[in-house]
Design a protein around this motif. Structure first.
Motif, short mmCIF file in Angstrom:
data_model
loop_
_atom_site.label_atom_id
_atom_site.label_comp_id
_atom_site.label_asym_id
_atom_site.label_seq_id
_atom_site.Cartn_x
_atom_site.Cartn_y
_atom_site.Cartn_z
N VAL A 127 13.27 -2.24 16.09
CA VAL A 127 13.15 -2.15 14.64
C VAL A 127 11.74 -2.51 14.18
CG1 VAL A 127 13.97 -3.10 12.44
CG2 VAL A 127 15.59 -2.67 14.30
N ARG A 128 11.10 -3.45 14.87
CA ARG A 128 9.79 -3.93 14.42
C ARG A 128 8.91 -4.32 15.59
NH1 ARG A 128 8.81 -9.01 10.16
NH2 ARG A 128 6.78 -8.32 9.38
N VAL A 129 7.68 -3.84 15.59
CA VAL A 129 6.68 -4.25 16.57
C VAL A 129 5.42 -4.62 15.79
CG1 VAL A 129 5.22 -3.55 18.50
CG2 VAL A 129 7.61 -2.80 18.41
N ALA A 130 5.15 -5.92 15.69
CA ALA A 130 4.01 -6.40 14.92
C ALA A 130 3.82 -7.88 15.22
CB ALA A 130 4.23 -6.19 13.43
N GLY A 200 2.80 0.27 17.01
CA GLY A 200 3.62 -0.60 16.19
C GLY A 200 4.37 0.16 15.12
N PHE A 201 5.35 -0.49 14.50
CA PHE A 201 6.15 0.13 13.44
C PHE A 201 7.06 -0.93 12.82
CE2 PHE A 201 8.27 0.70 17.54
CZ PHE A 201 9.49 0.08 17.31
N TYR A 202 7.70 -0.56 11.72
CA TYR A 202 8.76 -1.38 11.12
C TYR A 202 9.72 -0.40 10.46
CZ TYR A 202 10.83 -5.56 8.91
OH TYR A 202 11.67 -6.58 8.54
N ARG A 203 10.92 -0.27 11.02
CA ARG A 203 11.87 0.72 10.54
C ARG A 203 12.38 0.38 9.14
NH1 ARG A 203 9.35 3.78 13.73
NH2 ARG A 203 10.03 3.85 15.90
N ASP A 272 14.11 -5.48 -4.53
CA ASP A 272 15.52 -5.14 -4.34
C ASP A 272 15.81 -3.66 -4.55
OD1 ASP A 272 15.04 -5.16 -7.05
OD2 ASP A 272 16.96 -6.06 -7.60
N GLN A 273 14.81 -2.88 -4.93
CA GLN A 273 15.07 -1.49 -5.31
C GLN A 273 14.46 -0.46 -4.38
OE1 GLN A 273 14.11 -0.66 -9.41
NE2 GLN A 273 15.09 -2.52 -10.17
N VAL A 274 13.50 -0.83 -3.56
CA VAL A 274 12.74 0.17 -2.80
C VAL A 274 12.86 -0.08 -1.29
CG1 VAL A 274 10.50 1.26 -2.45
CG2 VAL A 274 11.10 0.35 -4.71
N PRO A 275 13.77 0.63 -0.62
CA PRO A 275 13.74 0.61 0.86
C PRO A 275 12.42 1.22 1.34
CG PRO A 275 15.79 1.55 0.02
CD PRO A 275 14.85 1.47 -1.14
N HIS A 276 11.91 0.72 2.43
CA HIS A 276 10.60 1.19 2.89
C HIS A 276 10.47 0.96 4.39
CE1 HIS A 276 10.34 -3.06 1.87
NE2 HIS A 276 9.36 -3.16 2.75
N GLU A 277 9.42 1.52 4.96
CA GLU A 277 9.17 1.35 6.39
C GLU A 277 7.69 1.56 6.68
OE1 GLU A 277 10.68 4.57 8.97
OE2 GLU A 277 11.31 5.56 7.10
N VAL A 278 7.27 1.06 7.84
CA VAL A 278 5.93 1.33 8.35
C VAL A 278 6.09 2.37 9.46
CG1 VAL A 278 3.91 0.38 9.53
CG2 VAL A 278 5.13 -1.00 7.83
#
Length: 333
Positions: A127-130, A200-203, A272-278
């Motif tokens: 899910v996350r590499v950072a 790297g990433f963040y789902r 609380d309103q914006v799902p997001h990802e890297v």
């Protein structure tokens, strides 16, 4: 110290029960003293004392320009749930903040980033590499940095412009008030340096989750420090507006905006309103990540304490500590 408003003295028994839970979860030696203090309403930030700060910029003693949000930016945040401001930070400040990141990282202060809320925080490289390192005015052990002090001044100015801002009140279609813009607590700001390696990433995720201490997060912010970024470097911020939570169900239609992580760009959105990802990075990616939080209320603590899951005991303790300790001092340590 737990600050109790004169008009909310019925919260004292709740606070007392919460303190009991804290001592069950944390070692007694971790607390030097705890007392309940009653304060007058004049010392608290309330709606009737709200104001909108003058717009414009000032020059800090370090000679860095400290910008602030203007009317248009506030309007965009209110209407769309987010605002993107390229070149918010000057190139020299970006460069010196990047040097600060590398210096702190060389000292071994960065940690592998985890996911989850409160005591459920865990490592998950799918899910996350950072890597991350918490920063803030209270982090005196990080050493002095004029660039970092200028950053704090800038982020303080943003918070003051957002806190209780009438332009951010939520209204219904008829123009009637649904919810006042939250008053933000300076003592609960969260701020960190985040470094994504190549690959790297963040789902996809949201920053404020019901049933956890993160529900206090009102606004998320990102400030990018990537000099000479190019499209092939990847690592875009993707903000989702499809109405779904952490994933799009089968057959669902995606609706998103990609933001280039160019040095100096500021992004603010409602937590609380914006799902997001890297998105996947193909070169090193560095950013400042932060959250502006409101104060915990009695109802927040009661909603947490109503959970039967044993793990909620830890979350209850976190919510209580938030009242007088600050989020950044207890999360992800």
């Amino acid at each position: 110290i737990i600050m109790v408003h004169q008009s909310d003295r019925n919260s004292v028994p709740v606070c007392a029960s919460v303190l009991f839970t804290i001592f069950l979860v944390f070692p007694v030696s971790s607390f030097y003293s705890v007392r309940i203090q009653s304060v007058s309403s004049s010392s608290l930030a309330t709606r009737r004392f709200r104001r909108i700060l003058p717009l414009g910029s000032t020059t800090a003693p370090t000679s860095y320009i400290i910008p602030s949000l203007n009317d248009e930016s506030i309007a965009n945040l209110n209407d769309s749930g987010y605002v993107v401001l390229p070149n918010y930070l000057s190139p020299d400040l970006v460069s010196n903040l990047l040097k600060d990141v590398e210096g702190i990282r060389a000292s071994g202060r960065f940690k592998t980033a985890k996911i989850g809320q409160d005591f459920s925080n865990k490592l998950n490289t799918e899910v996350r590499v950072a890597e991350t390192c918490f920063i803030g005015r209270s982090k005196s052990d990080l050493g002095d940095s004029a660039a970092r002090m200028a950053l704090y001044d800038s982020l303080d100015r943003i918070r003051e412009g957002l806190s209780g801002n009438l332009r951010l009140d939520e209204l219904d279609d008829g123009g009637d008030l649904l919810r006042c813009a939250p008053a933000l607590d300076p003592g609960l700001d969260e701020l960190l340096y985040a470094r994504y390696p190549r690959g790297g990433f963040y789902r996809r995720h949201r920053d404020a989750i019901d049933g956890s201490a993160s529900v206090l997060r009102c606004y998320s912010l990102l400030l990018y420090l990537n000099e000479e970024w190019t499209e092939k470097d990847g690592g875009h911020l993707r903000m989702h507006f499809d109405g779904f939570d952490d994933e799009v169900p089968e057959g669902g239609e995606e609706d998103y905006l990609d933001v280039e992580p160019r040095g100096g760009t500021l992004v603010i959105f409602k937590s609380d309103q914006v799902p997001h990802e890297v998105l996947d990075t193909w070169a090193q990616r560095t950013a400042i990540v932060g959250w502006y939080n409101r104060a915990a209320t009695t109802s927040d603590i009661q909603s947490l304490s109503s959970q039967e899951d044993v793990t909620r005991l830890g979350m209850l303790a976190v919510a209580a500590v938030l009242v007088f300790g600050g989020v950044a001092s207890i999360l992800l340590q």
